[in-house]
Design a protein around this motif. Structure first.
Motif, short mmCIF file in Angstrom:
data_model
loop_
_atom_site.label_atom_id
_atom_site.label_comp_id
_atom_site.label_asym_id
_atom_site.label_seq_id
_atom_site.Cartn_x
_atom_site.Cartn_y
_atom_site.Cartn_z
N MET A 1 0.85 -1.18 0.00
CA MET A 1 0.00 0.00 0.00
C MET A 1 0.89 1.24 0.00
O MET A 1 1.81 1.35 0.78
CB MET A 1 -0.88 -0.03 1.24
CG MET A 1 -1.66 1.23 1.44
SD MET A 1 -2.51 1.28 3.02
CE MET A 1 -1.17 1.68 4.12
N TYR A 16 -5.06 6.28 -0.67
CA TYR A 16 -4.47 4.96 -0.68
C TYR A 16 -5.55 3.92 -0.88
O TYR A 16 -6.71 4.13 -0.58
CB TYR A 16 -3.63 4.67 0.57
CG TYR A 16 -4.41 4.19 1.76
CD1 TYR A 16 -4.67 2.84 1.96
CD2 TYR A 16 -4.87 5.09 2.72
CE1 TYR A 16 -5.39 2.40 3.06
CE2 TYR A 16 -5.57 4.67 3.83
CZ TYR A 16 -5.83 3.32 4.00
OH TYR A 16 -6.54 2.88 5.08
N PHE A 17 -5.10 2.80 -1.44
CA PHE A 17 -5.98 1.66 -1.64
C PHE A 17 -5.30 0.42 -1.08
O PHE A 17 -4.08 0.33 -1.09
CB PHE A 17 -6.30 1.45 -3.12
CG PHE A 17 -7.02 2.61 -3.74
CD1 PHE A 17 -8.36 2.84 -3.48
CD2 PHE A 17 -6.37 3.49 -4.58
CE1 PHE A 17 -9.03 3.92 -4.03
CE2 PHE A 17 -7.02 4.57 -5.15
CZ PHE A 17 -8.36 4.78 -4.87
N ASP A 18 -6.10 -0.48 -0.59
CA ASP A 18 -5.65 -1.81 -0.21
C ASP A 18 -6.69 -2.78 -0.75
O ASP A 18 -7.65 -2.36 -1.41
CB ASP A 18 -5.44 -1.93 1.30
CG ASP A 18 -6.69 -1.61 2.11
OD1 ASP A 18 -7.82 -1.66 1.56
OD2 ASP A 18 -6.55 -1.31 3.30
N THR A 95 -0.69 -0.30 -4.79
CA THR A 95 -1.13 -1.51 -4.09
C THR A 95 -0.26 -2.70 -4.44
O THR A 95 -0.24 -3.69 -3.72
CB THR A 95 -2.59 -1.87 -4.44
OG1 THR A 95 -2.67 -2.23 -5.82
CG2 THR A 95 -3.55 -0.75 -4.09
N TYR A 103 5.10 -0.92 -10.64
CA TYR A 103 5.26 -0.26 -9.34
C TYR A 103 6.57 0.55 -9.32
O TYR A 103 6.57 1.73 -8.98
CB TYR A 103 5.25 -1.30 -8.21
CG TYR A 103 5.41 -0.66 -6.85
CD1 TYR A 103 4.30 -0.30 -6.11
CD2 TYR A 103 6.66 -0.39 -6.30
CE1 TYR A 103 4.42 0.31 -4.86
CE2 TYR A 103 6.80 0.22 -5.07
CZ TYR A 103 5.68 0.56 -4.35
OH TYR A 103 5.81 1.17 -3.12
#
Length: 125
Positions: A1, A16-18, A95, A103
């Motif tokens: 995250m 943010y995302f999870d 994520t 990433y």
């Protein structure tokens, strides 16, 4: 995250995302959050849901609340679509669901020599 700075609606805010948040997005829209990146889905309905979930830690607001605020900011020429889409995409990439390569391309400051070696091996195969 990965937390991504997003101060359009207030100082010190971040997206943010999870996995749990991504599940919420899929449940509300029927779309995967990865659609924003892979299909370049920039619909406002999708983005306002992403904002309502990704900024939830700053207070629960509905997608309509974000739609109204975005409309106001666009009308006043305070923001552009990229000011919304780019941080959303970065938070989704953060994520890790779209893989190491994307990433570290997005967050090169986090690339260590060990990870760089791993990515080079992956690219060769």
């Amino acid at each position: 995250m990965k937390k991504v700075q997003f101060e359009i609606f207030g100082d010190g805010q971040y997206l943010y995302f999870d996995i749990g948040r991504l599940i919420q997005i899929e449940g509300q829209t029927g779309k995967s959050a990865a659609d924003l990146i892979t299909r370049q889905d920039l619909s406002f309905s999708f983005m306002t849901v992403l904002l309502s979930v990704g900024l939830r830690q700053h207070g629960i607001k509905t997608p309509q609340w974000y739609a109204d605020k975005l409309s106001e900011k666009f009308s006043n020429f305070e923001i552009s679509i990229d000011d919304i889409a780019v941080p959303l995409a970065k938070a989704i990439i953060g994520t890790g669901i779209l893989g190491k390569q994307l990433y570290y391309n997005t967050f090169p400051e986090e690339l260590t020599p060990k990870v760089k070696e791993e990515l080079e091996v992956i690219e060769k195969n």
